[in-house]
Design a protein around this motif. Structure first.
Motif, PDB file in Angstrom:
ATOM      1  N   SER A  89       7.596   2.030  -1.199  1.00 62.27           N
ATOM      2  CA  SER A  89       6.691   2.808  -2.046  1.00 62.27           C
ATOM      3  C   SER A  89       7.237   2.830  -3.468  1.00 62.27           C
ATOM      4  O   SER A  89       8.440   2.659  -3.679  1.00 62.27           O
ATOM      5  CB  SER A  89       6.557   4.231  -1.497  1.00 62.27           C
ATOM      6  OG  SER A  89       5.727   5.020  -2.318  1.00 62.27           O
ATOM      7  N   THR A  90       6.350   3.024  -4.422  1.00 58.53           N
ATOM      8  CA  THR A  90       6.828   3.071  -5.808  1.00 58.53           C
ATOM      9  C   THR A  90       7.573   4.369  -6.096  1.00 58.53           C
ATOM     10  O   THR A  90       8.636   4.355  -6.724  1.00 58.53           O
ATOM     11  CB  THR A  90       5.653   2.924  -6.795  1.00 58.53           C
ATOM     12  OG1 THR A  90       4.619   3.851  -6.451  1.00 58.53           O
ATOM     13  CG2 THR A  90       5.095   1.512  -6.753  1.00 58.53           C
ATOM     14  N   TYR A  91       7.038   5.494  -5.625  1.00 61.11           N
ATOM     15  CA  TYR A  91       7.644   6.784  -5.950  1.00 61.11           C
ATOM     16  C   TYR A  91       7.820   7.624  -4.691  1.00 61.11           C
ATOM     17  O   TYR A  91       7.128   7.429  -3.691  1.00 61.11           O
ATOM     18  CB  TYR A  91       6.788   7.558  -6.956  1.00 61.11           C
ATOM     19  CG  TYR A  91       6.631   6.848  -8.275  1.00 61.11           C
ATOM     20  CD1 TYR A  91       7.701   6.738  -9.164  1.00 61.11           C
ATOM     21  CD2 TYR A  91       5.411   6.273  -8.633  1.00 61.11           C
ATOM     22  CE1 TYR A  91       7.556   6.075 -10.378  1.00 61.11           C
ATOM     23  CE2 TYR A  91       5.260   5.609  -9.841  1.00 61.11           C
ATOM     24  CZ  TYR A  91       6.336   5.517 -10.710  1.00 61.11           C
ATOM     25  OH  TYR A  91       6.194   4.857 -11.899  1.00 61.11           O
ATOM     26  N   VAL A  92       8.711   8.585  -4.781  1.00 61.61           N
ATOM     27  CA  VAL A  92       8.922   9.520  -3.681  1.00 61.61           C
ATOM     28  C   VAL A  92       8.373  10.903  -4.017  1.00 61.61           C
ATOM     29  O   VAL A  92       7.985  11.655  -3.127  1.00 61.61           O
ATOM     30  CB  VAL A  92      10.423   9.634  -3.320  1.00 61.61           C
ATOM     31  CG1 VAL A  92      11.243  10.147  -4.496  1.00 61.61           C
ATOM     32  CG2 VAL A  92      10.626  10.511  -2.102  1.00 61.61           C
ATOM     33  N   ASP A  93       8.310  11.240  -5.314  1.00 62.52           N
ATOM     34  CA  ASP A  93       7.997  12.617  -5.689  1.00 62.52           C
ATOM     35  C   ASP A  93       6.630  12.785  -6.338  1.00 62.52           C
ATOM     36  O   ASP A  93       6.220  13.902  -6.641  1.00 62.52           O
ATOM     37  CB  ASP A  93       9.064  13.168  -6.636  1.00 62.52           C
ATOM     38  CG  ASP A  93       9.281  12.280  -7.856  1.00 62.52           C
ATOM     39  OD1 ASP A  93       8.667  11.203  -7.915  1.00 62.52           O
ATOM     40  OD2 ASP A  93      10.065  12.681  -8.737  1.00 62.52           O
ATOM     41  N   SER A  94       5.893  11.720  -6.585  1.00 58.41           N
ATOM     42  CA  SER A  94       4.558  11.862  -7.156  1.00 58.41           C
ATOM     43  C   SER A  94       3.635  12.493  -6.123  1.00 58.41           C
ATOM     44  O   SER A  94       3.853  12.380  -4.912  1.00 58.41           O
ATOM     45  CB  SER A  94       4.025  10.492  -7.578  1.00 58.41           C
ATOM     46  OG  SER A  94       2.698  10.588  -8.033  1.00 58.41           O
TER      47      SER A  94
END
Length: 361
Positions: A89-94
């Motif tokens: 995945s690109t981000y974990v917190d978005s």
């Protein structure tokens, strides 16, 4: 005496007749060269020439050590199983990704699979490092991945192709690399952007602008939907009212505010790439004394909690989030079980109405 061409064409015509009649289907294994030689009383060289011709017509795929199959890009079913799926995945917190990953994990776990997750931060160099590790010691049955900066040229495409050559199914989510013919599960970005423009047109707006991301494929598809809707309505497109941002400028939108509002000053309404852009923009508007929706109407995409956090809540088209993750995992499992399964899927969406749209009479 039959000519060489007539001899090999007998095999070509027979295969095509079997396909047209439905006897042969995509993924079916063709009889061996020896079997065809005996059936048609031809030499193996002549049969091989017929298979070459059919392969050039994109009707067959040869798999070394396995045989010849009907269809293009066919791969043999892998026999070993690790019950493990890699997810990038690109981000974990978005706001998008935790629900997506939750949907993937719940579905894989229910089917008896474990999940190993890595994050790129939307950086192609990090994506390359992760793919190299998977190629070196992956022990996985498949890969579910959101591509990094999917609208830009990418040096990691060969790594994806190498995974595919190992008969590992690869499924993209949210976006995909157009150079790779791997399936994708995503929001129907073009359609949703068209609906956003049509929503504003029904509210009486004619001078409509848009903010789109240039480095992700979703931004290009949403721009395409925007343009199609404007043309369908017979409205002129003011190029100054279309602003492109990238991942870095989105994170520091206020630094670009003078440029943005110089471009958008003639617009009465705006389609925002996502809720984050709409939320940041609405805050900048408030500082500048620009009233929403009285001076500028906003419509966005994602329907995240950010759509309701600002001074004015924003009309937004929901992203499927957890449902998208669930669908991606379901399709990956089916691709593992059946290499010929088409894993593509697009989600539709309808507006969740809030207070950011002014109806113009």
């Amino acid at each position: 005496m039959q000519s060489q061409e007539a001899k090999y064409m007998a095999v070509v015509k027979w295969v095509m007749e079997q396909i047209q009649s439905g006897v042969f289907k995509t993924g079916d294994k063709l009889p061996s060269e020896n079997e065809l030689s005996r059936e048609f009383e031809l030499s193996r060289q002549t049969v091989r020439h017929a298979i070459d011709v059919l392969e050039q017509k994109n009707m067959l795929t040869r798999i070394r050590g396995s045989g010849t199959y009907l269809g293009v890009g066919i791969r043999e079913v892998r026999k070993e199983r690790y019950q493990n799926i890699a997810v990038i995945s690109t981000y974990v917190d978005s706001y998008i990704f935790p629900p997506v990953l939750k949907g993937i994990e719940k579905t894989l776990s229910k089917a008896g699979y474990t999940m190993q997750v890595a994050f790129t931060g939307n950086r192609i160099e990090k994506e390359g490092e992760i793919l190299d590790k998977l190629l070196e010691k992956g022990f996985i049955d498949g890969l579910i991945v959101e591509p990094a900066k999917s609208a830009l040229p990418n040096p990691n495409l060969d790594s994806y192709r190498r995974l595919a050559k190992r008969q590992l199914p690869v499924l993209f989510f949210n976006s995909s690399y157009p150079q790779l013919q791997f399936p994708c599960v995503a929001l129907h970005d073009e359609l949703v952007a068209r609906k956003a423009v049509e929503y504003l047109i029904r509210a009486g707006h004619r001078r409509i602008g848009g903010i789109f991301k240039c480095d992700d494929g979703q931004g290009h598809l949403r721009y395409l939907g925007f343009i199609k809707a404007m043309k369908q309505a017979g409205l002129g497109i003011d190029r100054r009212g279309i602003v492109w941002i990238d991942t870095e400028s989105q994170n520091d939108l206020e630094a670009w505010s003078d440029y943005l509002f110089n471009r958008l000053k003639d617009c009465t309404a705006l389609v925002c790439y996502n809720d984050e852009v709409a939320y940041l923009l609405s805050g900048i508007c408030m500082k500048r004394g620009i009233l929403i929706p009285e001076d500028l109407s906003l419509v966005s995409i994602d329907n995240s909690e950010l759509a309701s956090l600002g001074e004015v809540s924003i009309t937004s088209f929901p992203h499927p989030m957890e449902a998208l993750g669930k669908k991606a995992a379901e399709n990956m499992i089916r691709m593992i079980e059946n290499p010929y399964f088409d894993g593509n899927y697009l989600f539709d969406s309808e507006a969740v109405e809030r207070n950011s749209i002014r109806v113009r009479v």
